[in-house]
Design a protein around this motif. Structure first.
Motif, short mmCIF file in Angstrom:
data_model
loop_
_atom_site.label_atom_id
_atom_site.label_comp_id
_atom_site.label_asym_id
_atom_site.label_seq_id
_atom_site.Cartn_x
_atom_site.Cartn_y
_atom_site.Cartn_z
N ALA A 25 40.57 54.29 38.49
CA ALA A 25 40.88 55.38 37.55
C ALA A 25 40.71 54.87 36.13
O ALA A 25 41.10 53.74 35.81
CB ALA A 25 42.30 55.88 37.76
N GLN A 26 40.10 55.70 35.31
CA GLN A 26 39.94 55.39 33.89
C GLN A 26 40.65 56.47 33.10
O GLN A 26 40.42 57.65 33.32
CB GLN A 26 38.47 55.32 33.51
CG GLN A 26 38.25 54.94 32.06
CD GLN A 26 36.79 54.67 31.77
OE1 GLN A 26 36.14 53.92 32.50
NE2 GLN A 26 36.29 55.25 30.70
N TYR B 20 42.36 51.27 35.64
CA TYR B 20 43.31 50.98 36.72
C TYR B 20 42.58 50.83 38.06
O TYR B 20 41.61 51.53 38.32
CB TYR B 20 44.32 52.12 36.87
CG TYR B 20 45.35 52.15 35.78
CD1 TYR B 20 46.55 51.44 35.91
CD2 TYR B 20 45.15 52.89 34.63
CE1 TYR B 20 47.51 51.47 34.92
CE2 TYR B 20 46.10 52.92 33.63
CZ TYR B 20 47.29 52.21 33.78
OH TYR B 20 48.23 52.23 32.79
N LEU B 21 43.13 49.94 38.90
CA LEU B 21 42.60 49.73 40.25
C LEU B 21 43.74 49.73 41.25
O LEU B 21 44.86 49.30 40.95
CB LEU B 21 41.87 48.39 40.35
CG LEU B 21 40.52 48.32 39.64
CD1 LEU B 21 40.07 46.88 39.53
CD2 LEU B 21 39.51 49.15 40.38
N SER C 45 47.34 48.66 39.37
CA SER C 45 47.39 47.69 38.28
C SER C 45 46.20 47.96 37.38
O SER C 45 45.17 48.48 37.81
CB SER C 45 47.39 46.26 38.80
OG SER C 45 46.19 45.98 39.47
N GLY C 46 46.37 47.62 36.11
CA GLY C 46 45.30 47.94 35.18
C GLY C 46 45.26 47.03 33.99
O GLY C 46 46.03 46.08 33.87
N VAL C 47 44.36 47.37 33.10
CA VAL C 47 44.19 46.62 31.87
C VAL C 47 43.86 47.59 30.74
O VAL C 47 43.14 48.57 30.93
CB VAL C 47 43.09 45.53 32.01
CG1 VAL C 47 41.73 46.13 32.29
CG2 VAL C 47 43.05 44.61 30.81
N ASP C 48 44.43 47.33 29.57
CA ASP C 48 44.10 48.08 28.36
C ASP C 48 42.82 47.45 27.83
O ASP C 48 42.80 46.25 27.50
CB ASP C 48 45.24 47.96 27.35
CG ASP C 48 44.99 48.71 26.06
OD1 ASP C 48 43.84 48.69 25.55
OD2 ASP C 48 45.94 49.32 25.54
N LEU C 49 41.74 48.19 27.77
CA LEU C 49 40.45 47.62 27.39
C LEU C 49 40.39 47.20 25.93
O LEU C 49 39.56 46.36 25.55
CB LEU C 49 39.31 48.60 27.71
CG LEU C 49 39.09 48.86 29.20
CD1 LEU C 49 37.92 49.82 29.40
CD2 LEU C 49 38.86 47.58 29.98
#
Length: 166
Positions: free
Chosen positions: A126-127, A138-139, A148-152
């Motif tokens: 998900a973006q 998010y993955l 879990s994800g990351v702020d780009l």
């Protein structure tokens, strides 16, 4: 007498056009059942929860649909699956399922954000693009217990709290 007869016919017409007490205004949604080699995903007619049966574990898992989604969101509800993964958007929530972990996890999307998602054989992606211009990636993988994800923009790692199975 004519006045009485015309008033009576108007009254009877209004009564016959009135909905019957307890009758539904819209037809009930049909249950959704999707089957893959590795799991079965079910959205019951009630739309209040999501269920899945993992062929690997031989167990059912379910999660409640959070809040009270709009009738429009429930009418448009359509899960997407791959062989081992599933995602079901309900309003602003993305529910991911893994047949390997037998787990559901909910990702809440902010009201003002734009989002997209996709399903692969071993992951759900998900973006989320926030109105501030930041993008979060998010993955949920086949062995995940939660998104879990990351702020780009900052590289900050992002996690969510899993909803407990009911």
């Amino acid at each position: 007498m004519r006045l009485f007869a015309s008033l009576l016919s108007v009254f009877l017409l209004c009564v016959s056009l009135s909905p019957v007490k307890g009758a539904e205004k819209t037809p009930r949604a049909k249950p959704i059942v999707l089957q893959t080699r590795e799991f079965i995903l079910i959205v019951p007619q009630s739309r209040d929860k999501l269920l899945a049966f993992s062929m690997e574990s031989g167990d059912w898992s379910q999660t409640k649909v959070a809040g009270k989604p709009s009738a429009e969101a429930l009418a448009k509800l359509q899960p997407t699956v791959s062989s081992a993964m599933g995602i079901c958007p309900v309003g602003r929530d993305l529910y991911a399922y893994s047949s390997a972990s037998g787990n559901w996890s909910r990702l809440r999307v902010p009201e003002e954000a734009k989002f997209s998602y996709s399903v692969g054989d071993n992951f759900v992606f998900a973006q989320i693009e926030n109105e501030t211009g930041t993008t979060e990636y998010y993955l949920f993988s086949k062995n995940s217990l939660e998104w879990s994800g990351v702020d780009l923009a900052t590289g900050k790692l992002l996690t969510t709290t899993s909803e407990k199975d009911e």
